[in-house]
Write a protein that holds these residues in place. Structure first.
Motif, PDB file in Angstrom:
ATOM      1  N   UNK A  65       0.820  -1.212   0.000  1.00 47.80           N
ATOM      2  CA  UNK A  65       0.000   0.000   0.000  1.00 47.80           C
ATOM      3  C   UNK A  65       0.855   1.264   0.000  1.00 47.80           C
ATOM      4  N   UNK A  66       1.941   1.245   0.747  1.00 45.45           N
ATOM      5  CA  UNK A  66       2.813   2.414   0.790  1.00 45.45           C
ATOM      6  C   UNK A  66       3.404   2.679  -0.586  1.00 45.45           C
ATOM      7  N   UNK A  67       3.920   1.643  -1.235  1.00 48.74           N
ATOM      8  CA  UNK A  67       4.510   1.840  -2.559  1.00 48.74           C
ATOM      9  C   UNK A  67       3.452   2.148  -3.610  1.00 48.74           C
ATOM     10  N   UNK A  68       2.253   1.659  -3.433  1.00 53.99           N
ATOM     11  CA  UNK A  68       1.168   1.976  -4.353  1.00 53.99           C
ATOM     12  C   UNK A  68       0.806   3.459  -4.267  1.00 53.99           C
ATOM     13  N   UNK A  69       0.757   3.994  -3.060  1.00 52.58           N
ATOM     14  CA  UNK A  69       0.470   5.417  -2.891  1.00 52.58           C
ATOM     15  C   UNK A  69       1.609   6.256  -3.460  1.00 52.58           C
ATOM     16  N   UNK A  70       2.829   5.789  -3.304  1.00 56.74           N
ATOM     17  CA  UNK A  70       3.961   6.548  -3.824  1.00 56.74           C
ATOM     18  C   UNK A  70       3.973   6.552  -5.347  1.00 56.74           C
ATOM     19  N   UNK A  71       3.483   5.512  -5.975  1.00 63.46           N
ATOM     20  CA  UNK A  71       3.365   5.516  -7.435  1.00 63.46           C
ATOM     21  C   UNK A  71       2.344   6.551  -7.875  1.00 63.46           C
ATOM     22  N   UNK A  94      14.166  12.211  -9.556  1.00 62.23           N
ATOM     23  CA  UNK A  94      15.235  11.323  -9.112  1.00 62.23           C
ATOM     24  C   UNK A  94      15.355  11.285  -7.598  1.00 62.23           C
ATOM     25  N   UNK A  95      15.154  12.416  -6.947  1.00 63.64           N
ATOM     26  CA  UNK A  95      15.196  12.452  -5.483  1.00 63.64           C
ATOM     27  C   UNK A  95      14.080  11.594  -4.889  1.00 63.64           C
ATOM     28  N   UNK A  96      12.889  11.700  -5.467  1.00 64.73           N
ATOM     29  CA  UNK A  96      11.757  10.919  -4.972  1.00 64.73           C
ATOM     30  C   UNK A  96      12.001   9.427  -5.199  1.00 64.73           C
ATOM     31  N   UNK A 100      12.439   6.248  -2.529  1.00 63.92           N
ATOM     32  CA  UNK A 100      11.723   4.976  -2.643  1.00 63.92           C
ATOM     33  C   UNK A 100      12.683   3.789  -2.647  1.00 63.92           C
ATOM     34  N   UNK A 101      13.756   3.919  -3.390  1.00 57.16           N
ATOM     35  CA  UNK A 101      14.723   2.820  -3.457  1.00 57.16           C
ATOM     36  C   UNK A 101      15.426   2.605  -2.122  1.00 57.16           C
ATOM     37  N   UNK A 102      15.724   3.677  -1.408  1.00 57.33           N
ATOM     38  CA  UNK A 102      16.321   3.535  -0.080  1.00 57.33           C
ATOM     39  C   UNK A 102      15.361   2.840   0.889  1.00 57.33           C
ATOM     40  N   UNK A 107      13.771  -2.139   3.756  1.00 58.13           N
ATOM     41  CA  UNK A 107      12.825  -3.227   4.019  1.00 58.13           C
ATOM     42  C   UNK A 107      13.445  -4.576   3.651  1.00 58.13           C
ATOM     43  N   UNK A 108      14.160  -4.615   2.555  1.00 59.40           N
ATOM     44  CA  UNK A 108      14.806  -5.848   2.116  1.00 59.40           C
ATOM     45  C   UNK A 108      15.910  -6.248   3.104  1.00 59.40           C
ATOM     46  N   UNK A 109      16.670  -5.273   3.568  1.00 58.39           N
ATOM     47  CA  UNK A 109      17.753  -5.526   4.513  1.00 58.39           C
ATOM     48  C   UNK A 109      17.224  -6.001   5.872  1.00 58.39           C
TER      49      UNK A 109
END
Length: 117
Positions: A65-71, A94-96, A100-102, A107-109
């Motif tokens: 849901x978080x990544x969906x809202x960010x899209x 690119x900053x945004x 997201x990638x960080x 989360x992956x880490x």
């Protein structure tokens, strides 16, 4: 001025009446064992009706849901390309995406994306 105050009073009175009626109607009057148990074809349940809740599934759903809202926050970048300076548009995008990638890397880490454990 008198019409608006009269309208406000009528609105408040109607709102309170509806709230009081809803409160009175929604009360359960009969609380017995049969009404509080889950229904399984008329028999007493064999086990608990509550299934164990998967916290991992919940975390994956929240991350989705978080990544969906960010899209949805990224989509307007495509529409404003012709309205703003290309350098500021590229920097903002690119900053945004970097944020997201960080977040995804964090989360992956932390192991939140490992479903097999």
């Amino acid at each position: 001025m008198i019409i608006s105050s009269m309208t406000i009073m009528i609105t408040l009175i109607i709102s309170f009446v509806v709230m009081i009626v809803a409160f009175l109607v929604s009360k359960k009057t009969i609380m017995d064992r049969e009404k509080n148990t889950p229904f399984e074809c008329g028999f007493d349940p064999k086990g608990s009706a509550r299934l164990p809740f998967s916290l991992r599934f919940f975390l994956i759903a929240v991350i989705f849901l978080i990544f969906d809202v960010e899209i949805t926050l990224l989509l307007p970048l495509a529409t404003i390309l012709k309205l703003v300076n290309v350098f500021s548009w590229l920097t903002t995008g690119l900053f945004f995406i970097l944020i997201l990638l960080l977040g995804l890397y964090h989360e992956w880490n932390q192991g939140a994306l490992d479903w097999a454990d």
